[in-house]
Scaffold this motif. Sequence first.
Motif, PDB file in Angstrom:
ATOM      1  N   ALA A  64     -55.316 100.995  12.187  1.00  9.64           N
ATOM      2  CA  ALA A  64     -56.618 101.493  11.752  1.00  9.64           C
ATOM      3  C   ALA A  64     -56.855 102.904  12.274  1.00  9.64           C
ATOM      4  N   SER A  65     -55.845 103.490  12.910  1.00  9.17           N
ATOM      5  CA  SER A  65     -55.985 104.828  13.476  1.00  9.17           C
ATOM      6  C   SER A  65     -56.176 105.874  12.390  1.00  9.17           C
ATOM      7  N   ARG A  66     -56.913 106.927  12.723  1.00  5.25           N
ATOM      8  CA  ARG A  66     -57.095 108.033  11.779  1.00  5.25           C
ATOM      9  C   ARG A  66     -55.789 108.772  11.512  1.00  5.25           C
ATOM     10  N   TRP A  67     -54.812 108.594  12.378  1.00  3.11           N
ATOM     11  CA  TRP A  67     -53.513 109.240  12.191  1.00  3.11           C
ATOM     12  C   TRP A  67     -52.600 108.423  11.277  1.00  3.11           C
ATOM     13  N   GLY A  68     -53.024 107.239  10.904  1.00  9.28           N
ATOM     14  CA  GLY A  68     -52.231 106.427   9.995  1.00  9.28           C
ATOM     15  C   GLY A  68     -52.276 106.967   8.572  1.00  9.28           C
ATOM     16  N   LEU A  69     -51.258 106.647   7.802  1.00  5.87           N
ATOM     17  CA  LEU A  69     -51.176 107.057   6.398  1.00  5.87           C
ATOM     18  C   LEU A  69     -50.962 105.820   5.527  1.00  5.87           C
ATOM     19  N   TRP A  70     -51.609 105.818   4.366  1.00  8.57           N
ATOM     20  CA  TRP A  70     -51.449 104.687   3.457  1.00  8.57           C
ATOM     21  C   TRP A  70     -50.051 104.711   2.869  1.00  8.57           C
ATOM     22  N   SER A  71     -49.335 103.632   3.044  1.00  9.98           N
ATOM     23  CA  SER A  71     -47.973 103.539   2.510  1.00  9.98           C
ATOM     24  C   SER A  71     -47.634 102.067   2.343  1.00  9.98           C
ATOM     25  N   SER A  72     -46.499 101.811   1.738  1.00 14.94           N
ATOM     26  CA  SER A  72     -46.106 100.444   1.409  1.00 14.94           C
ATOM     27  C   SER A  72     -44.716 100.141   1.950  1.00 14.94           C
ATOM     28  N   ASP A  73     -44.501  98.875   2.277  1.00  7.75           N
ATOM     29  CA  ASP A  73     -43.154  98.401   2.607  1.00  7.75           C
ATOM     30  C   ASP A  73     -42.556  97.632   1.430  1.00  7.75           C
ATOM     31  N   ARG A  74     -43.078  97.914   0.226  1.00  6.02           N
ATOM     32  CA  ARG A  74     -42.702  97.287  -1.044  1.00  6.02           C
ATOM     33  C   ARG A  74     -43.307  95.897  -1.207  1.00  6.02           C
ATOM     34  N   ARG A  75     -44.063  95.459  -0.241  1.00  4.10           N
ATOM     35  CA  ARG A  75     -44.825  94.222  -0.385  1.00  4.10           C
ATOM     36  C   ARG A  75     -46.304  94.464  -0.093  1.00  4.10           C
ATOM     37  N   LEU A  76     -46.558  95.063   1.076  1.00  4.25           N
ATOM     38  CA  LEU A  76     -47.932  95.263   1.517  1.00  4.25           C
ATOM     39  C   LEU A  76     -48.223  96.755   1.632  1.00  4.25           C
ATOM     40  N   GLY A  77     -49.158  97.230   0.814  1.00  4.48           N
ATOM     41  CA  GLY A  77     -49.609  98.610   0.898  1.00  4.48           C
ATOM     42  C   GLY A  77     -50.875  98.676   1.730  1.00  4.48           C
ATOM     43  N   VAL A  78     -50.849  99.478   2.807  1.00  2.00           N
ATOM     44  CA  VAL A  78     -51.973  99.529   3.738  1.00  2.00           C
ATOM     45  C   VAL A  78     -51.773 100.760   4.628  1.00  2.00           C
TER      46      VAL A  78
END
Length: 314
Positions: free
Chosen positions: A215-229
Motif C-alpha cells: 500500500a506504499s506510495r512508492w508501489g506501482l500497479w502491475s500484474s503477475d499475470r494473475r493478480l493486478g494490484v
Amino acid sequence: MGLRAGATNPPAPGDTFDVVDTIAGVVPGSGTVSLTRRIEGITPGGWTVQARSVVDPSGPDRSVPATAQVETSTGYAPLIRVRAPGVRIGAWPALVGSGAAVALILQGVLASRFGLPTGQLSVLSLVACLLGLGGARLYYRLEYPRGPETPVRVTGMCIQGFVLAAIGTVVMGALLLGLPVGRLMDVTAPGLMAGMAIGRVGCFLGGCCAGRVTASRWGLWSSDRRLGVRRIPTQLVESACALLIGSVAGTVLLVVDTEPAGAVFVATIAAYTFGRQLLFPLRSLPRHTRYGRQLVMLSTGIASVGAGVALLLR
C-alpha cells in the motif's frame, strides 16, 4: 461462470464451467485489484462469461461490485497464459533482445580498447547468448519442476541459468580460441549489466518476477499475470541496481589500470548477485532454501570486497 454459445440443454461436458477464486494477500490501501482466471479443457468457440463477487458472510460488511458479463471466445493456450490486464505482450522478448544487442555493442567497444579481436568475440558472445537461453529454461524447470508447461519463447526462465550458461560458454570459447579469459570477462561485465538493466524493464511490463503487494506510495500497479494490484517494483529496482553496477564497472575499465585481469568481472557479478539477494524478500515468489540466501550474500560480499581490494592494491 461461463456457458458456451449454442450449447445444448442440458449443456454437454465442456460447454459450461463454474469456478470460485479466492484473492489472498491483498493489503488495505493497495488500490484497484484485477483478477485473471484462465479456464482450460473446455469446448472451443464463443462463450458468455459472468463474474460476480462472493462475500464471506462471517466477514465485515463491505460494498460488493456489480456482476459483470462479457461475450468472448477461446484462444491459443500459450498466448492466453500470458495475457492479463497490465501485461504488455511482447515487451519481455523485445526488451531482452534489445538488452542483448546493447551488451554486445558495449563489449565490442571495450574489447577494441584492450586490443581483443572484436569479430571473434562477437560471434562467441552471440553463441553464448543463445546457449544462455537454454540454460535459463533448464534452471527454471529445475527450480520450479511443477510449474505450468509454457513455451520457452514466452516465459519460464531464470536469469541465474542464463548467466551461468553464457559465462561458461564464453570461458570455454576463450580457452579454445586462445583469448585472455580474465580480460575478456572484464570487458563483458559492463555490457552484461546493461543487458540486465534493460531486460528487467521487460520483466516488469511482462508480468514476471513481480514484487509483493504493498500500500506504499512508492508501489506501482502491475500484474503477475494473475493478480493486478499495487506492488513493490522489484524488477525496476533491480534494473537500477544493474545499471549502477555496470556504469561503475565500465568507468573503471576506461579510466583505471585494471589489474589483475578478471577482478572487474568478479566484483561486478558478485555485487549484482549480492543486490539480488537483498531484493528476494520483496518478491512475491517464495524461496525454496532456508539458509541459501544468507550463504550467497556472505560469499558474494567477500568476493566483491576481495576483488575491489585487489584492484586498489594493484
